[in-house]
Design an enzyme around this catalytic site. Structure first.
Site, mmCIF file in Angstrom:
data_model
loop_
_atom_site.group_PDB
_atom_site.id
_atom_site.type_symbol
_atom_site.label_atom_id
_atom_site.label_comp_id
_atom_site.label_asym_id
_atom_site.label_seq_id
_atom_site.Cartn_x
_atom_site.Cartn_y
_atom_site.Cartn_z
ATOM 1 N N SER A 93 54.427 -31.750 14.804
ATOM 2 C CA SER A 93 54.345 -33.052 14.119
ATOM 3 C C SER A 93 54.287 -33.187 12.775
ATOM 4 O O SER A 93 53.520 -32.583 12.135
ATOM 5 C CB SER A 93 52.848 -33.487 14.711
ATOM 6 O OG SER A 93 52.427 -34.605 14.119
ATOM 7 N N ASP A 137 55.742 -38.943 15.312
ATOM 8 C CA ASP A 137 54.575 -39.696 15.576
ATOM 9 C C ASP A 137 54.744 -41.100 15.016
ATOM 10 O O ASP A 137 54.428 -41.513 14.051
ATOM 11 C CB ASP A 137 53.319 -39.105 15.287
ATOM 12 C CG ASP A 137 53.046 -37.962 16.210
ATOM 13 O OD1 ASP A 137 52.587 -36.829 15.698
ATOM 14 O OD2 ASP A 137 53.156 -37.980 17.516
ATOM 15 N N GLY A 162 46.459 -41.403 17.912
ATOM 16 C CA GLY A 162 46.141 -42.365 16.795
ATOM 17 C C GLY A 162 46.016 -41.602 15.427
ATOM 18 O O GLY A 162 46.374 -42.074 14.528
ATOM 19 N N GLY A 220 44.802 -33.879 13.258
ATOM 20 C CA GLY A 220 43.654 -32.985 12.951
ATOM 21 C C GLY A 220 42.394 -33.105 13.963
ATOM 22 O O GLY A 220 41.538 -32.878 13.381
ATOM 23 N N ASP A 227 50.069 -32.116 23.632
ATOM 24 C CA ASP A 227 50.029 -32.946 22.197
ATOM 25 C C ASP A 227 48.774 -33.192 21.659
ATOM 26 O O ASP A 227 47.947 -34.270 22.249
ATOM 27 C CB ASP A 227 50.778 -34.206 22.265
ATOM 28 C CG ASP A 227 51.165 -34.490 20.872
ATOM 29 O OD1 ASP A 227 51.686 -35.632 20.970
ATOM 30 O OD2 ASP A 227 50.797 -34.083 20.021
ATOM 31 N N GLY A 276 45.663 -31.056 18.748
ATOM 32 C CA GLY A 276 44.562 -30.188 18.486
ATOM 33 C C GLY A 276 44.931 -28.625 18.974
ATOM 34 O O GLY A 276 44.121 -28.050 19.664
HETATM 35 C C1 DX5 Z 1 48.204 -37.945 17.617
HETATM 36 C C2 DX5 Z 1 49.670 -37.465 17.582
HETATM 37 C C3 DX5 Z 1 49.732 -35.831 17.765
HETATM 38 C C4 DX5 Z 1 49.151 -35.208 16.418
HETATM 39 C C5 DX5 Z 1 49.326 -33.825 16.358
HETATM 40 O O1 DX5 Z 1 48.402 -39.414 17.914
HETATM 41 O O2 DX5 Z 1 50.377 -37.806 18.850
HETATM 42 O O3 DX5 Z 1 51.293 -35.420 17.847
HETATM 43 O O4 DX5 Z 1 49.721 -35.783 15.309
HETATM 44 O O5 DX5 Z 1 48.675 -33.224 15.243
HETATM 45 P P1 DX5 Z 1 47.334 -32.239 15.593
HETATM 46 O O6 DX5 Z 1 48.183 -30.964 15.815
HETATM 47 O O7 DX5 Z 1 47.135 -32.110 14.228
HETATM 48 O O8 DX5 Z 1 46.566 -32.400 16.499
HETATM 49 ZN ZN ZN Z 2 52.547 -36.974 19.251
#
Ligand code: DX5
Ligand code: ZN
Length: 219
Positions: A7, A34, A146, A149, A179, A181
């Site tokens: 991402s 994203d 949204g 992290g 997708d 965490g």
């Molecule tokens: C959240 C996004 C994810 C997120 C993943 O709305 O869809 O793709 O950016 O980022 P991490 O890996 O930091 O959770």
């Molecule tokens: Zn995403």
């Protein structure tokens, strides 16, 4: 073995090109774009994601995995088709009815991209079953969409297990992409639950050695 879709939400603007180049050479399989419109979710990342896709189009041949967290799906499909993405994924929760879901599936396919449908943590996995024969990827949100992290929501693992069981029992060819965490410490659980693609943002972008982190995620 899983595929890794990085991402780019947390890529900082100041050295974006260099970071994107370093990510490209780190062994990732996809760039996860994203797209947030400030309506379906609070943040608006549209312009940044368009800018980064411009860069990627000039420096990379890796496939783009576009994740639309938007209210106006058709309008955003058109915006990102310009970059010839590999996959365009919309949220089931954005559609007003089944007809609209089928219309978006058809439109994305007509424009030579693979189709993904994403579901939020509180959406029941059964709601996706009827669309499985028509799509390529189910993007199971393991955090509330949204922002990056956030910690993975453990209950979403059961959804992946259930989906994996269902597609095996029904002989359906569809990828399961998780997708949000996802880190080296918990990626094994996602694999064992049945995910074959994992999205990772913070874990990779904030690490001091991209290729090492990607290698550990893929193992
Ligand atoms: C959240 C996004 C994810 C997120 C993943 O709305 O869809 O793709 O950016 O980022 P991490 O890996 O930091 O959770
Ligand atoms: Zn995403």
């Amino acid at each position: 073995m899983v595929e890794v879709s990085v991402s780019i939400l947390s890529v900082k603007n100041e050295n974006a090109i260099q970071t994107l180049y370093n990510l490209e050479t780190a062994g990732i399989d996809y760039f996860h774009i994203d797209v947030m419109d400030g309506q379906f979710v609070e943040n608006d990342t549209t312009n940044t994601m368009l800018e980064y896709c411009e860069y990627l189009n000039s420096i990379s041949n890796l496939p783009l995995d576009v994740h639309l967290m938007v209210k106006d799906v058709k309008d955003n499909i058109d915006k990102f088709l310009a970059f010839e993405p590999n996959t365009i994924t919309f949220h089931l929760e954005s559609a007003k009815d089944k007809e609209q879901v089928m219309e978006w599936i058809k439109y994305i396919k007509e424009n030579n991209a693979k189709v993904g449908i994403s579901i939020k943590p509180n959406t029941k996995i059964e709601e996706i079953y009827e669309y499985l024969p028509f799509i390529h990827v189910v993007l199971v949100m393991t955090v509330e969409p949204g922002k990056g992290g956030q910690p993975l929501i453990p209950a979403t693992l059961e959804k992946i297990r259930q989906l994996s069981k269902y597609i095996k029992e029904n002989n359906i060819e569809v990828d399961i992409e998780a997708d949000g965490g996802i880190y080296v410490e918990n990626v094994e659980e996602l694999k064992n639950a049945g995910a074959n693609i994992v999205v990772s943002g913070t874990a990779i972008v904030k690490s001091d050695n991209f290729s090492q982190t990607v290698k550990k995620l893929k193992q």
